[in-house]
Motif scaffolding. Structure first.
Motif, PDB file in Angstrom:
ATOM      1  N   GLN A 144       0.784  -1.007  -0.014  1.00  0.00           N
ATOM      2  CA  GLN A 144       0.079  -0.048   0.105  1.00  0.00           C
ATOM      3  C   GLN A 144       0.938   1.188  -0.030  1.00  0.00           C
ATOM      4  N   ASN A 169      -5.802   6.033  -4.636  1.00  0.00           N
ATOM      5  CA  ASN A 169      -6.549   5.360  -5.429  1.00  0.00           C
ATOM      6  C   ASN A 169      -6.173   4.026  -6.177  1.00  0.00           C
ATOM      7  N   THR A 174      -4.289   0.453  -7.216  1.00  0.00           N
ATOM      8  CA  THR A 174      -4.876  -0.897  -7.223  1.00  0.00           C
ATOM      9  C   THR A 174      -3.607  -1.855  -7.182  1.00  0.00           C
ATOM     10  N   GLY A 197      -7.351  -6.486   2.939  1.00  0.00           N
ATOM     11  CA  GLY A 197      -7.461  -5.801   1.752  1.00  0.00           C
ATOM     12  C   GLY A 197      -8.580  -4.732   2.118  1.00  0.00           C
ATOM     13  N   SER A 198      -9.642  -4.934   2.512  1.00  0.00           N
ATOM     14  CA  SER A 198     -10.982  -4.073   2.725  1.00  0.00           C
ATOM     15  C   SER A 198     -10.616  -3.011   3.603  1.00  0.00           C
ATOM     16  N   ARG A 200      -8.487  -0.385   2.224  1.00  0.00           N
ATOM     17  CA  ARG A 200      -9.114   0.442   1.415  1.00  0.00           C
ATOM     18  C   ARG A 200     -10.060   1.536   1.935  1.00  0.00           C
ATOM     19  N   ARG A 201     -10.671   1.291   3.359  1.00  0.00           N
ATOM     20  CA  ARG A 201     -11.560   1.878   4.019  1.00  0.00           C
ATOM     21  C   ARG A 201     -10.564   3.114   4.665  1.00  0.00           C
ATOM     22  N   GLY A 219      -7.922   4.316   1.025  1.00  0.00           N
ATOM     23  CA  GLY A 219      -8.700   4.419  -0.309  1.00  0.00           C
ATOM     24  C   GLY A 219      -7.699   3.767  -1.437  1.00  0.00           C
ATOM     25  N   LYS A 220      -6.768   2.809  -0.947  1.00  0.00           N
ATOM     26  CA  LYS A 220      -6.345   2.129  -2.006  1.00  0.00           C
ATOM     27  C   LYS A 220      -6.759   0.856  -1.994  1.00  0.00           C
ATOM     28  N   ASN A 221      -6.554   0.093  -3.224  1.00  0.00           N
ATOM     29  CA  ASN A 221      -7.185  -1.131  -3.445  1.00  0.00           C
ATOM     30  C   ASN A 221      -6.114  -2.532  -3.262  1.00  0.00           C
ATOM     31  N   LYS A 267      -5.941  -6.275  -3.669  1.00  0.00           N
ATOM     32  CA  LYS A 267      -6.990  -7.271  -4.086  1.00  0.00           C
ATOM     33  C   LYS A 267      -6.136  -8.738  -4.791  1.00  0.00           C
TER      34      LYS A 267
END
Ligand code: NAP
Length: 326
Positions: free
Chosen positions: A226, A232, A234, A252-253, A256-257, A260-262, A264
């Motif tokens: 990350q 933003n 991924t 991962g989730s 993201r919260r 803001g980075k994904n 996956k």
């Protein structure tokens, strides 16, 4: 028929050339006389049983005793529900169970097969399926790379990476390839704008950030990944350590919260339309297939050793019969 078989997990020494039952196609399957089969890291993982996810379906002993997922050959017979293919067609594609291709014949669902272009050899066609699915879905379909974006491919000198570099460049991205020193020139020749020798530099610690990271060989923590992502951005885990896979799935989730980075897992789908699309790019000269070495079926163990010991630059292909391109 002859096939390369392993009854236990281990080094290439456990592979044996054996006589086995020729498969019979189910109603939705096609029986293919195999002319060429390419090697993937998934074959090495299935042989050695490492990482642990390679033992799904066979914890102690391999369920898939015949390696080989990417085949090209001639249709010998079809099941009664098969509509797209007939005996004599030249085809290529991915075995859905990631095995069964190191053999004179293999049965495949028609869903994962496409017609081999007449101008392409069986060897070239066999080098395409699995790595093309990974690269197309990672860069284009799920990655949705846009012009000007910064893309980093970790393991870019291998099978999926060599396609991914080219697809990211076609999408107009600025591409960084990471691999070992022997493969830096190959990555540059395929269009990588920047290359990193993984033994010399950790891309998660050099202060640079990327809009997309496609990682075929993940072994760093999700927090490191990350850090290397732009806002933003991924990160896609394609393959690598099981511990990192669990981090991706469970943290991962949360990441993201908070950021803001994904982060996956790229779950690769098998779709013959991807084969048709990539084949068009190859035929038009926009994408090159990189075939490193060729071996006969009887030398499959040496071929896998070459891959597993990290010498492969691009794809290794096993020729089951002499290429009889017309
Ligand atoms: N997610 C899914 O749905 C899905 C589906 C199919 C396959 N997969 C997975 O996708 C992966 C496929 O990769 P592939 O076929 O492209 O593999 P590959 O051809 O073996 O390429 C991997 C590359 O990574 C390099 N590498 C090794 N250690 C590295 C490091 N620390 N940092 C950067 N690069 C490093 C290797 O070089 P060396 O020569 O130095 O080893 C090699 O060039 C496999 O793990 C497979 O299980 C995932």
């Amino acid at each position: 028929m002859k096939a390369i078989v392993h009854h236990e997990y281990g080094s290439p020494d456990v592979l044996k050339l054996e006589e086995v039952q020729k498969p019979t196609p189910a109603d939705n399957e096609v029986l293919v006389k195999v002319h060429a089969v390419s090697l993937n890291r998934s074959d090495w993982e299935g042989l050695t049983g490492k990482p642990l996810y390679a033992r799904i379906g066979g914890l102690i002993r391999p369920n898939n005793k015949i390696p080989g997922s990417d085949i090209a050959g001639t249709v010998e017979a079809v099941g009664k529900d098969v509509r797209q293919f007939k005996p004599g067609d030249e085809v290529f594609g991915l075995m859905l169970n990631y095995g069964g291709g190191f053999a004179e014949y293999a049965c495949k669902s028609e869903r994962a097969l496409a017609l081999k272009p007449a101008g392409m050899t069986f060897e070239e066609a066999a080098a395409i399926p699995q790595v093309a699915f990974i690269a197309l879905q990672g860069i284009r379909e799920k990655g949705q790379v846009q012009p000007g974006q910064k893309v980093l491919i970790n393991g870019a000198g291998g099978g999926a990476g060599t396609f991914a570099i080219q697809l990211a460049k076609l999408a107009g991205a600025e591409v960084t390839g990471v691999d070992n020193a022997e493969k830096l020139e190959l990555m540059r020749s395929l269009g990588a704008d920047h290359v990193i020798d993984y033994a010399k530099e950790d891309f998660t610690k050099n202060g640079k950030q990327y809009d997309l990271i496609l990682d075929v060989i993940a072994h760093r923590s999700v927090f490191a990944y990350q850090r290397a992502l732009a806002p933003n951005g991924t990160y896609f885990f394609v393959g690598g350590s099981v511990a990192i896979l669990f981090q991706v799935l469970f943290l991962g989730s949360l990441i993201r919260r908070i950021t803001g980075k994904n982060i996956k897992l790229l779950s690769v789908q098998t779709d013959s339309k991807d084969l048709v699309y990539i084949t068009e790019l190859i035929e038009s000269g926009k994408v090159l297939t990189v075939v490193d070495k060729r071996y006969p079926l009887s030398e499959a163990a040496e071929a896998l050793r070459h891959l597993g010991e990290g010498h492969a630059k691009g794809k290794i292909v096993i020729t089951v019969e002499p290429d009889n391109k017309s």
